[in-house]
Design a protein around this motif. Structure first.
Motif, PDB file in Angstrom:
ATOM      1  N   LEU A   1      10.440  12.266   1.216  1.00 49.54           N
ATOM      2  CA  LEU A   1       9.823  11.132   1.925  1.00 49.54           C
ATOM      3  C   LEU A   1       9.600  11.428   3.397  1.00 49.54           C
ATOM      4  N   LEU A   2      10.436  12.268   4.011  1.00 49.29           N
ATOM      5  CA  LEU A   2      10.241  12.629   5.424  1.00 49.29           C
ATOM      6  C   LEU A   2       8.968  13.439   5.583  1.00 49.29           C
ATOM      7  N   THR A   3       8.785  14.403   4.692  1.00 46.12           N
ATOM      8  CA  THR A   3       7.566  15.236   4.735  1.00 46.12           C
ATOM      9  C   THR A   3       6.338  14.379   4.459  1.00 46.12           C
ATOM     10  N   LEU A   4       6.466  13.461   3.496  1.00 44.53           N
ATOM     11  CA  LEU A   4       5.351  12.561   3.176  1.00 44.53           C
ATOM     12  C   LEU A   4       4.916  11.789   4.420  1.00 44.53           C
ATOM     13  N   PHE A   5       5.885  11.264   5.151  1.00 41.47           N
ATOM     14  CA  PHE A   5       5.579  10.465   6.349  1.00 41.47           C
ATOM     15  C   PHE A   5       4.961  11.335   7.449  1.00 41.47           C
ATOM     16  N   GLU A   6       5.536  12.504   7.658  1.00 40.13           N
ATOM     17  CA  GLU A   6       5.094  13.369   8.763  1.00 40.13           C
ATOM     18  C   GLU A   6       3.723  13.991   8.511  1.00 40.13           C
ATOM     19  N   LYS A   7       3.435  14.377   7.252  1.00 43.69           N
ATOM     20  CA  LYS A   7       2.206  15.127   6.980  1.00 43.69           C
ATOM     21  C   LYS A   7       1.064  14.275   6.440  1.00 43.69           C
ATOM     22  N   GLN A   8       1.398  13.095   5.927  1.00 40.84           N
ATOM     23  CA  GLN A   8       0.336  12.288   5.315  1.00 40.84           C
ATOM     24  C   GLN A   8       0.213  10.917   5.977  1.00 40.84           C
TER      25      GLN A   8
ATOM     26  N   ILE B   1       8.956   2.869   6.292  1.00 46.08           N
ATOM     27  CA  ILE B   1       7.731   3.567   6.727  1.00 46.08           C
ATOM     28  C   ILE B   1       6.790   2.587   7.433  1.00 46.08           C
ATOM     29  N   ALA B   2       6.642   1.383   6.871  1.00 45.49           N
ATOM     30  CA  ALA B   2       5.779   0.371   7.510  1.00 45.49           C
ATOM     31  C   ALA B   2       6.318   0.000   8.888  1.00 45.49           C
ATOM     32  N   LYS B   3       7.641  -0.150   8.996  1.00 47.39           N
ATOM     33  CA  LYS B   3       8.254  -0.481  10.288  1.00 47.39           C
ATOM     34  C   LYS B   3       8.089   0.668  11.290  1.00 47.39           C
ATOM     35  N   ALA B   4       8.256   1.893  10.807  1.00 41.38           N
ATOM     36  CA  ALA B   4       8.093   3.060  11.687  1.00 41.38           C
ATOM     37  C   ALA B   4       6.659   3.194  12.169  1.00 41.38           C
ATOM     38  N   MET B   5       5.708   2.639  11.418  1.00 39.76           N
ATOM     39  CA  MET B   5       4.286   2.688  11.794  1.00 39.76           C
ATOM     40  C   MET B   5       3.887   1.489  12.655  1.00 39.76           C
ATOM     41  N   GLY B   6       4.859   0.618  12.975  1.00 38.76           N
ATOM     42  CA  GLY B   6       4.598  -0.483  13.904  1.00 38.76           C
ATOM     43  C   GLY B   6       4.120  -1.774  13.279  1.00 38.76           C
TER      44      GLY B   6
ATOM     45  N   ALA C   1       0.829  -1.213   0.000  1.00 35.90           N
ATOM     46  CA  ALA C   1       0.000   0.000   0.000  1.00 35.90           C
ATOM     47  C   ALA C   1       0.864   1.265   0.000  1.00 35.90           C
ATOM     48  N   ILE C   2       1.926   1.255   0.803  1.00 35.75           N
ATOM     49  CA  ILE C   2       2.815   2.423   0.893  1.00 35.75           C
ATOM     50  C   ILE C   2       3.553   2.639  -0.427  1.00 35.75           C
ATOM     51  N   SER C   3       4.045   1.570  -1.030  1.00 37.48           N
ATOM     52  CA  SER C   3       4.778   1.712  -2.292  1.00 37.48           C
ATOM     53  C   SER C   3       3.864   2.252  -3.388  1.00 37.48           C
ATOM     54  N   LYS C   4       2.593   1.803  -3.401  1.00 32.46           N
ATOM     55  CA  LYS C   4       1.631   2.316  -4.375  1.00 32.46           C
ATOM     56  C   LYS C   4       1.371   3.811  -4.152  1.00 32.46           C
ATOM     57  N   PHE C   5       1.284   4.205  -2.886  1.00 32.88           N
ATOM     58  CA  PHE C   5       1.037   5.607  -2.545  1.00 32.88           C
ATOM     59  C   PHE C   5       2.234   6.478  -2.954  1.00 32.88           C
TER      60      PHE C   5
ATOM     61  N   LYS D   1      -1.814   9.809   8.235  1.00 38.62           N
ATOM     62  CA  LYS D   1      -3.198   9.312   8.338  1.00 38.62           C
ATOM     63  C   LYS D   1      -3.680   8.736   7.005  1.00 38.62           C
ATOM     64  N   ILE D   2      -3.308   9.412   5.930  1.00 41.68           N
ATOM     65  CA  ILE D   2      -3.708   8.919   4.602  1.00 41.68           C
ATOM     66  C   ILE D   2      -3.022   7.584   4.315  1.00 41.68           C
ATOM     67  N   ILE D   3      -1.741   7.480   4.696  1.00 42.08           N
ATOM     68  CA  ILE D   3      -1.006   6.221   4.500  1.00 42.08           C
ATOM     69  C   ILE D   3      -1.681   5.087   5.263  1.00 42.08           C
ATOM     70  N   LYS D   4      -2.067   5.363   6.498  1.00 39.99           N
ATOM     71  CA  LYS D   4      -2.745   4.343   7.318  1.00 39.99           C
ATOM     72  C   LYS D   4      -4.060   3.912   6.668  1.00 39.99           C
ATOM     73  N   GLN D   5      -4.767   4.864   6.118  1.00 35.35           N
ATOM     74  CA  GLN D   5      -6.030   4.559   5.437  1.00 35.35           C
ATOM     75  C   GLN D   5      -5.790   3.680   4.207  1.00 35.35           C
TER      76      GLN D   5
END
Length: 608
Positions: free
Chosen positions: A585-592, A553-558, A444-448, A594-598
């Motif tokens: 990618l840092l900004t993507l993780f920090e600001k989006q 990113i997936a690992k950082a999200m647990g 999902a993250i790679s697609k995003f 919730k969207i990544i989780k969705q």
């Protein structure tokens, strides 16, 4: 029991693996097959026992037993089955019925052991035979530690195999307490003698006796002036000196050649030490591919502030940690593990449809053939249609045709989806469920990220398959894997460093071996092997760096085991996406986040 050959037939891969592990722990050499993949003619006729790991005799099994009995002649047949099913096996043709693998091993060990029908000569007698040659000769010398009755007994089939494969004119002498020598008939064919030497060494290695071999060498022997004892003593001394030199001078150099070891050592170093190492030219070259965001920041902060004393202390600390990591790295254990994995690949073979899809993709077959193969499996067909119609593609009209869906997705996307189904059927233990979610989260993250960077790398297959080595351990080595996870959680230790302590080989290397055995595309096998440290092999391969980024990113999200943050992202990955695709990618993780989780939740729904 070393070198004694056992065939294992099974219907349940997990029970089959348990049986094989027990046999190998007891020193047996095993090969395993599903009934559908067994080719009787290819079975070694010297097989000592055939183990049948089935609840009851299934259709076709009795005919197979009969064929194997005629083919192997001397093998004993043992069924391993629950006690309540013993009566079902009484007329199946097996020789024994056992309730557990341990009982089967006990039965095998009580059987009469094979005898060696080749003379064993003393050193004196051997010398007399060699003195009969009038001219200097080349002999192939194989000198073993403790070549006593017990080792000879274990090596019986191997020695007989070597003897039977020689030409009639070649000499072969077993020397009491020493080993054996081969006297090639064609003394003038140097290349042929070398090939013969390597062939015998390979036979010894495949049979599992290489650790007992002290010397294997081509020796020039002059019957008029040389003594056998003198040659043996000199060669053994030469070997011992070479081993001592190697032990003293090469360990650190060898460890530095192994990316997994270097990465594991770097992971447990504090950031300051790593940053100081960067300012030593020699070590900069070593650590540069492994630098993450956190280390890059510290390197920038320390510019112009690091002196020689700081660098020496950092080098000493790095060497200390590298040695600690290397302490758990055992090349022999690793080699034995991969040998076992390769010899029992039938246990881990993919279902027929997935195997055929891989074969057709590798052959660049017409798309119509691939679609016809997909349609044989209703579950794969349904998943592909569901995936094509998901929110990830934002289509205005529903795709109802598998042909259109397959064309829209592409071959590697199709293979990724089909393997995600295999994951659910193939791996179903407690820990594999979490690892499956992690793989789908990566997808999902790679697609995003692809969507945000406006690129298409065909990441589905690599995302799904890159953690196959972890899946393997969680399913087939559950006790060791649980110890690893408990250790990681209790000590807040990086997962990759802890692997060295509990597992025989790095999970990325196990995953790579499985992918090669499954004939997956080369770029996928490369991704599996190097996704933890992509810059080791390339700083511009966007597909490889994408899997690394989605993994972090997936690992950082647990979604994975251990403690990770976005700062563990490889600095070269960060630079690649920033400079080439204008994506931070840092900004993507920090600001989006919730969207990544969705997106992850949506993907889990689609592929669950």
């Amino acid at each position: 029991m070393e070198g004694r050959k056992i065939i294992v037939l099974f219907d349940d891969p997990l029970k089959g693996f348990t049986t094989i592990k027990k046999l190998q722990d007891s020193g047996f050499q095993t090969k395993s097959f599903k009934l559908s993949t067994l080719i009787v003619e290819k079975i070694d006729k010297q097989t000592q026992a055939v183990i049948l790991s089935f609840k009851k005799p299934i259709t076709g099994l009795i005919k197979v037993i009969d064929k194997l009995k005629h083919h192997t002649k001397r093998a004993i047949f043992i069924a391993i089955t629950p006690k309540e099913n013993f009566s079902l096996w009484e007329k199946s043709g097996v020789d024994y019925i056992a309730e557990t693998p341990s009982k089967a091993i006990e039965i095998i060990n009580t059987q009469k052991k094979p005898t060696l029908h080749i003379p064993i000569h003393s050193k004196h007698t051997t010398e007399e035979i060699l003195k009969q040659y009038k001219k200097p000769i080349k002999i192939l010398l194989f000198y073993f530690d403790n070549f006593d009755d017990e080792l000879i007994e274990k090596m019986t089939e191997t020695i007989k195999g070597i003897y039977n494969n020689l030409k009639r004119a070649d000499g072969f002498i077993i020397i009491e307490g020493t080993g054996f020598i081969v006297i090639p008939y064609n003394q003038n064919e140097s290349k042929g003698i070398e090939i013969l030497m390597k062939k015998i060494e390979s036979t010894i290695q495949q049979a599992g006796f290489l650790q007992h071999l002290t010397i294997s060498n081509i020796v020039n022997y002059n019957p008029q002036s040389d003594s056998l004892e003198g040659i043996l003593s000199k060669k053994k001394k030469d070997i011992e000196i070479a081993i001592n030199i190697e032990t003293k001078t090469t360990p650190i150099e060898e460890l530095l050649k192994l990316p997994f070891i270097v990465n594991s050592a770097i992971e447990v170093l504090d950031g300051q030490t790593l940053a100081k190492l960067y300012y030593d030219k020699e070590f900069r070259r070593i650590i540069n591919p492994f630098i993450d965001i956190k280390s890059a920041r510290l390197i920038a902060q320390l510019k112009g502030k690091v002196d020689e004393k700081d660098i020496k202390e950092a080098k000493d600390r790095f060497t200390e940690v590298l040695k600690e990591a290397g302490k758990y790295f055992d090349e022999n254990r690793r080699g034995d593990f991969f040998k076992t994995l390769n010899s029992n690949i039938q246990l881990f073979s993919l279902p027929e449809v997935q195997s055929n899809i891989i074969m057709l993709i590798n052959e660049e077959a017409p798309f119509k053939k691939i679609i016809n193969e997909i349609q044989k499996d209703a579950a794969i067909t349904t998943k592909i249609l569901k995936f094509a119609n998901s929110a990830f593609f934002g289509l205005k009209r529903e795709v109802k045709s598998i042909e259109k869906a397959a064309i829209m997705l592409g071959t590697e996307e199709i293979l990724g989806i089909s393997l995600s189904i295999s994951y659910l059927n193939f791996f179903n233990s407690t820990h594999t469920k979490k690892l499956y979610k992690y793989s789908i989260a990566c997808l999902a993250i790679s697609k995003f990220i692809e969507e945000e960077a406006e690129i298409n790398t065909g990441a589905t297959l690599a995302s799904v398959i890159h953690s196959i080595g972890d899946m393997f351990y969680a399913q087939y080595h559950p006790e060791e894997y649980k110890k690893l996870i408990d250790y990681v959680n209790e000590n807040n230790m990086p997962y990759e460093f802890a692997e060295l302590r509990f597992l025989p080989a790095a999970s990325v290397n196990v995953g790579y071996e499985l992918a090669v055995l499954w004939n997956l595309p080369k770029r996928i096998t490369k991704t599996i092997k190097y996704h933890l440290y992509p810059a080791v092999v390339s700083r511009i391969d966007s597909a490889l760096h994408l899997i690394h980024a989605s993994s972090i990113i997936a690992k950082a999200m647990g979604y994975f085991y251990g403690s990770y943050s976005i700062d563990n992202l490889n600095y070269h990955t960060y630079n690649l996406f920033l400079n080439r695709f204008k994506l931070n990618l840092l900004t993507l993780f920090e600001k989006q986040g919730k969207i990544i989780k969705q997106k992850i939740d949506e993907m889990l729904y689609v592929l669950s």
